[in-house]
Design an enzyme around this catalytic site. Sequence first.
Site, PDB file in Angstrom:
ATOM      1  N   TYR A 273       1.693 -56.453  21.574  1.00  0.00           N
ATOM      2  CA  TYR A 273       2.842 -55.627  21.170  1.00  0.00           C
ATOM      3  C   TYR A 273       3.088 -54.510  22.194  1.00  0.00           C
ATOM      4  O   TYR A 273       4.222 -54.272  22.621  1.00  0.00           O
ATOM      5  CB  TYR A 273       2.553 -55.051  19.780  1.00  0.00           C
ATOM      6  CG  TYR A 273       3.672 -54.244  19.174  1.00  0.00           C
ATOM      7  CD1 TYR A 273       4.776 -54.868  18.607  1.00  0.00           C
ATOM      8  CD2 TYR A 273       3.623 -52.858  19.153  1.00  0.00           C
ATOM      9  CE1 TYR A 273       5.800 -54.124  18.034  1.00  0.00           C
ATOM     10  CE2 TYR A 273       4.640 -52.107  18.580  1.00  0.00           C
ATOM     11  CZ  TYR A 273       5.728 -52.742  18.021  1.00  0.00           C
ATOM     12  OH  TYR A 273       6.747 -51.998  17.453  1.00  0.00           O
TER      13      TYR A 273
ATOM     14  N   LYS B  82       6.392 -53.870  24.529  1.00  0.00           N
ATOM     15  CA  LYS B  82       7.202 -52.645  24.428  1.00  0.00           C
ATOM     16  C   LYS B  82       7.205 -51.851  25.735  1.00  0.00           C
ATOM     17  O   LYS B  82       8.172 -51.157  26.047  1.00  0.00           O
ATOM     18  CB  LYS B  82       6.703 -51.784  23.260  1.00  0.00           C
ATOM     19  CG  LYS B  82       6.916 -52.437  21.894  1.00  0.00           C
ATOM     20  CD  LYS B  82       8.394 -52.714  21.631  1.00  0.00           C
ATOM     21  CE  LYS B  82       8.655 -53.308  20.265  1.00  0.00           C
ATOM     22  NZ  LYS B  82      10.080 -53.594  20.031  1.00  0.00           N
TER      23      LYS B  82
HETATM   24  P1  NAP Z   1      11.113 -55.208  10.350  1.00  0.00           P
HETATM   25  O1  NAP Z   1      11.320 -54.359   9.150  1.00  0.00           O
HETATM   26  O2  NAP Z   1       9.971 -56.150  10.368  1.00  0.00           O
HETATM   27  O3  NAP Z   1      12.471 -56.004  10.667  1.00  0.00           O
HETATM   28  C1  NAP Z   1      12.535 -56.902  11.745  1.00  0.00           C
HETATM   29  C2  NAP Z   1      13.926 -57.475  11.887  1.00  0.00           C
HETATM   30  O4  NAP Z   1      13.922 -58.359  13.029  1.00  0.00           O
HETATM   31  C3  NAP Z   1      14.375 -58.324  10.689  1.00  0.00           C
HETATM   32  O5  NAP Z   1      15.756 -58.148  10.504  1.00  0.00           O
HETATM   33  C4  NAP Z   1      14.084 -59.765  11.149  1.00  0.00           C
HETATM   34  O6  NAP Z   1      14.954 -60.740  10.558  1.00  0.00           O
HETATM   35  C5  NAP Z   1      14.397 -59.642  12.643  1.00  0.00           C
HETATM   36  N1  NAP Z   1      13.723 -60.669  13.438  1.00  0.00           N
HETATM   37  C6  NAP Z   1      12.391 -60.928  13.493  1.00  0.00           C
HETATM   38  N2  NAP Z   1      12.149 -61.959  14.309  1.00  0.00           N
HETATM   39  C7  NAP Z   1      13.363 -62.381  14.778  1.00  0.00           C
HETATM   40  C8  NAP Z   1      13.780 -63.420  15.642  1.00  0.00           C
HETATM   41  N3  NAP Z   1      12.910 -64.248  16.211  1.00  0.00           N
HETATM   42  N4  NAP Z   1      15.110 -63.559  15.890  1.00  0.00           N
HETATM   43  C9  NAP Z   1      15.998 -62.731  15.309  1.00  0.00           C
HETATM   44  N5  NAP Z   1      15.671 -61.723  14.490  1.00  0.00           N
HETATM   45  C10 NAP Z   1      14.360 -61.556  14.217  1.00  0.00           C
HETATM   46  O7  NAP Z   1      10.939 -54.301  11.677  1.00  0.00           O
HETATM   47  P2  NAP Z   1      11.167 -52.706  11.906  1.00  0.00           P
HETATM   48  O8  NAP Z   1       9.935 -52.001  11.512  1.00  0.00           O
HETATM   49  O9  NAP Z   1      12.483 -52.297  11.358  1.00  0.00           O
HETATM   50  O10 NAP Z   1      11.215 -52.661  13.501  1.00  0.00           O
HETATM   51  C11 NAP Z   1      12.427 -52.829  14.228  1.00  0.00           C
HETATM   52  C12 NAP Z   1      12.148 -52.626  15.716  1.00  0.00           C
HETATM   53  O11 NAP Z   1      11.574 -51.321  15.921  1.00  0.00           O
HETATM   54  C13 NAP Z   1      11.137 -53.620  16.278  1.00  0.00           C
HETATM   55  O12 NAP Z   1      11.480 -53.952  17.616  1.00  0.00           O
HETATM   56  C14 NAP Z   1       9.840 -52.832  16.273  1.00  0.00           C
HETATM   57  O13 NAP Z   1       8.918 -53.303  17.208  1.00  0.00           O
HETATM   58  C15 NAP Z   1      10.347 -51.430  16.591  1.00  0.00           C
HETATM   59  N6  NAP Z   1       9.433 -50.366  16.161  1.00  0.00           N
HETATM   60  C16 NAP Z   1       9.077 -50.232  14.844  1.00  0.00           C
HETATM   61  C17 NAP Z   1       8.208 -49.204  14.474  1.00  0.00           C
HETATM   62  C18 NAP Z   1       7.777 -49.001  13.050  1.00  0.00           C
HETATM   63  O14 NAP Z   1       6.888 -48.133  12.825  1.00  0.00           O
HETATM   64  N7  NAP Z   1       8.345 -49.673  12.086  1.00  0.00           N
HETATM   65  C19 NAP Z   1       7.701 -48.342  15.454  1.00  0.00           C
HETATM   66  C20 NAP Z   1       8.068 -48.527  16.776  1.00  0.00           C
HETATM   67  C21 NAP Z   1       8.947 -49.526  17.119  1.00  0.00           C
HETATM   68  P3  NAP Z   1      14.521 -61.562   9.213  1.00  0.00           P
HETATM   69  O15 NAP Z   1      14.620 -60.581   8.061  1.00  0.00           O
HETATM   70  O16 NAP Z   1      15.495 -62.670   9.108  1.00  0.00           O
HETATM   71  O17 NAP Z   1      13.100 -62.011   9.442  1.00  0.00           O
END
Ligand code: NAP
Length: 248
Positions: free
Chosen positions: A156, A160
Site C-alpha cells: 500500500y 501511494k
Molecule cells: P473504501 O471505503 O474502501 O472505498 C473504496 C472505493 O473504491 C469503493 O467505492 C469501491 O467500489 C472502489 N473500488 C475498489 N476497487 C476498485 C476497482 N478495482 N475499480 C473501481 N473501483 C474500485 O475506501 P476509502 O477509505 O474511502 O479510501 C478512498 C481512497 O483514499 C483510497 O485510495 C485510499 O487508499 C485512500 N486513503 C484512505 C484513508 C483512510 O483512512 N480511509 C487514508 C489515506 C488514504 P465498490 O464499492 O464497488 O467496491
Amino acid sequence: MKLLEGKVAIITGATRGIGRGVAEIFAKNGADIAFTYVSSDEKAKEVEETLKSFDVKVKAYKFNVSDYEATEKFIADVADEFGKIDAIVNNAGITRDGLLMRMSEENWDDVMNINLKSVFNVTKCALKTLLKQRFGSIINMSSVVGIEGNGGQSNYAASKAGVIGFTKSIAQEIGSRNIRCNAIAPGFIETEMTADLDPEVIKGWVEDIPMKRSGTPEDVANTALFLASDLSNYVNGQVINVCGGIQT
Ligand code: NAP
C-alpha cells in the site's frame, strides 16, 4: 455562485467513504458527476439518487479501474455523455495488509494495479480531452503512509508513494497547458476501509494525532473541492496532507 457550477467531475470509487464524500460535496457545489465503482450496485444507485437531489447530472459507471481497455471506454463514454472533463479525482483504492514475509504476489499486484495503475489509466486516457480543452484539475488520492511508510503495508505504501511521484511528474509535463495535477495525503479517515481495524489500535493512533481525532470523508472532500475549483488555479504538483497534523 457555487464553486463548481458548470464543471464536470470524474470520481473513481464513489460508492462509499472518501469518494462518496467527494461526490456529495462536488454535487452540492454544482458539478455534474461521472463516478465509478466495481461491485456495489445497490450503493451506486443510492449515491446516484442522492447526488441527483442536488440538481446536477449524474451517471455511475461499473468497471475495474485497473483495466486499461475498460478505462479507455469509460473516458470515451464520459466525453460523449458530458461533453468535457474539468476535474478528475483518482480515488479508488484497496488495502491488502500483511508483513512482507507473508505477503503474496497477488496481494502485491492487486494493490499496485488498483491503487497506482488505475491512476495512470484514467489520467492517460483523459489526457487528449484535457489537452484539447487546455484546462483540467487532476486530484490523486495518496496517503500519509506513502510519505512515511508503514510496517505491514509495504504494498500500500509503495502504491501511494508511486501516486506522489506520478502526480509531481505529470504536473511538470502538462502544467504549461493549464492542466494541474495534485495529490491529497489523508491520514486516518474512518471509512469502510478502516472499519475492520482493532479498536484498541485505532485508539492508540488517535492519541498520536495532534488533533486527537480521526478524520472524516468530508474533511478530505473539502480539500478536493478546493483543488477542483478555480480557487486553486496556481496550485500544481503539490501534496496536501489532510491528517490532523501527523508529522511526515
Ligand atoms: P473504501 O471505503 O474502501 O472505498 C473504496 C472505493 O473504491 C469503493 O467505492 C469501491 O467500489 C472502489 N473500488 C475498489 N476497487 C476498485 C476497482 N478495482 N475499480 C473501481 N473501483 C474500485 O475506501 P476509502 O477509505 O474511502 O479510501 C478512498 C481512497 O483514499 C483510497 O485510495 C485510499 O487508499 C485512500 N486513503 C484512505 C484513508 C483512510 O483512512 N480511509 C487514508 C489515506 C488514504 P465498490 O464499492 O464497488 O467496491
